[in-house]
Design an enzyme around this catalytic site. Structure first.
Site, PDB file in Angstrom:
ATOM      1  N   ALA A 138     -24.067   8.099   5.039  1.00  0.00           N
ATOM      2  CA  ALA A 138     -23.820   7.414   3.781  1.00  0.00           C
ATOM      3  C   ALA A 138     -23.908   5.915   3.992  1.00  0.00           C
ATOM      4  O   ALA A 138     -23.890   5.430   5.114  1.00  0.00           O
ATOM      5  CB  ALA A 138     -22.455   7.803   3.223  1.00  0.00           C
ATOM      6  N   CYS A 139     -24.009   5.192   2.887  1.00  0.00           N
ATOM      7  CA  CYS A 139     -24.166   3.741   2.959  1.00  0.00           C
ATOM      8  C   CYS A 139     -22.832   3.049   2.715  1.00  0.00           C
ATOM      9  O   CYS A 139     -21.994   3.545   1.977  1.00  0.00           O
ATOM     10  CB  CYS A 139     -25.157   3.278   1.908  1.00  0.00           C
ATOM     11  SG  CYS A 139     -26.773   4.014   2.112  1.00  0.00           S
ATOM     12  N   PRO A 140     -22.628   1.877   3.320  1.00  0.00           N
ATOM     13  CA  PRO A 140     -21.354   1.179   3.140  1.00  0.00           C
ATOM     14  C   PRO A 140     -21.239   0.565   1.750  1.00  0.00           C
ATOM     15  O   PRO A 140     -22.227   0.158   1.143  1.00  0.00           O
ATOM     16  CB  PRO A 140     -21.396   0.099   4.218  1.00  0.00           C
ATOM     17  CG  PRO A 140     -22.837  -0.136   4.468  1.00  0.00           C
ATOM     18  CD  PRO A 140     -23.527   1.168   4.253  1.00  0.00           C
TER      19      PRO A 140
END
Length: 273
Positions: A138-140
């Site tokens: 997942a992306c921050p």
């Protein structure tokens, strides 16, 4: 010692297909050494939904609602989730930078470096924000009080990073979850109540109206301070504009790209939701 100079593309308003085409054109131009490291700020008109490179439209987007409300649908050159970009409530940023110019970080560290501009912008506005790691797949996000105010994504190519992401000045959750399919099988009113616990905006956190200009000035100063660079106003080159026009016509405005997805073999893509 003077700070390094990066090009600044001042806040502009364009349609979704042009915005994504310009971001990719800047990445290509930086890879070829035709342009310096660059920070660009932009808005979306009309409002749009952008999908991560590998996201299925039918799973995430209410296509009929998008058509009804005149909301464009575009697939990004980055991975990650699906995002609603409101024409009035959001500023988007993009950065293209040679990785060696920021210390040759790995992916996780590069997010921390580049997202620091958003955190500093929040601080300038009087808010304390944090980087929330996205985990291995997942992306921050940037969060305030546990609620998301910015999602971010990257693409790496030839030692150059393209990172772009959102900055929510104000947010219309009812509109967002009319054009996006909510992750919860609930009536819209209940979806909005749940989303209010997970998503926020600058206006909500400050408890007052915030103009686009105020937020933009904070973003410019925030990126300059956090990255230790001088942002020098500049223009897109003829090369970038011509390439962006070709990318827009052949790729970003095409149903083949936006609705069918792609193989993703050409470059390493990381993530914006």
């Amino acid at each position: 010692m003077p700070r390094p100079e990066w090009r600044l593309i001042e806040l502009e308003v364009r349609d979704a297909f042009t915005n994504m085409a310009i971001d990719e054109a800047m990445l290509v131009a930086r890879c070829m050494g035709k342009v310096p490291n660059t920070v660009r700020f932009y808005r979306w008109r009309p409002s749009a939904v952008s999908l991560g490179r590998f996201r299925p439209v039918e799973q995430d987007v209410n296509v009929e609602a998008c058509r009804e409300f005149g909301v464009d649908i575009v697939r990004r050159p980055t991975g990650g989730g699906t995002v609603y970009h409101d024409a009035e409530g959001e500023i988007t940023y993009s950065v293209v930078v040679r990785a060696s110019d920021i210390g040759n970080p790995d992916v996780e560290a590069s997010y921390a470096i580049l997202c620091s501009g958003l955190i500093e912008a929040c601080r300038i506005l009087g808010l304390e924000a944090q980087l929330h790691p996205g985990g291995p797949r997942a992306c921050p996000n940037i969060i305030i009080g546990g609620r998301k105010i910015s999602g971010n994504a990257q693409a790496w190519r030839g030692g150059v990073i393209l990172q772009h992401g959102t900055f929510l000045v104000k947010v219309d959750l009812a509109k967002m979850f009319t054009v996006l399919k909510a992750p919860w099988p609930l009536p819209l009113e209940e979806v909005v109540r749940k989303a209010e616990k997970k998503i926020t905006s600058i206006e909500r956190e400050l408890g007052r109206p915030v103009s686009v200009r105020e937020a933009y000035e904070a973003l410019k100063e925030g990126f300059s301070r956090a990255l230790g660079v001088e942002l020098v106003p500049g223009e897109l080159t003829d090369f970038e504009l011509e390439l962006a026009e070709r990318l827009k016509e052949a790729k970003y405005s095409s149903d083949e790209w936006n609705f069918r997805g792609v193989s993703g073999k050409a470059e390493r893509m990381i993530c914006m939701a």
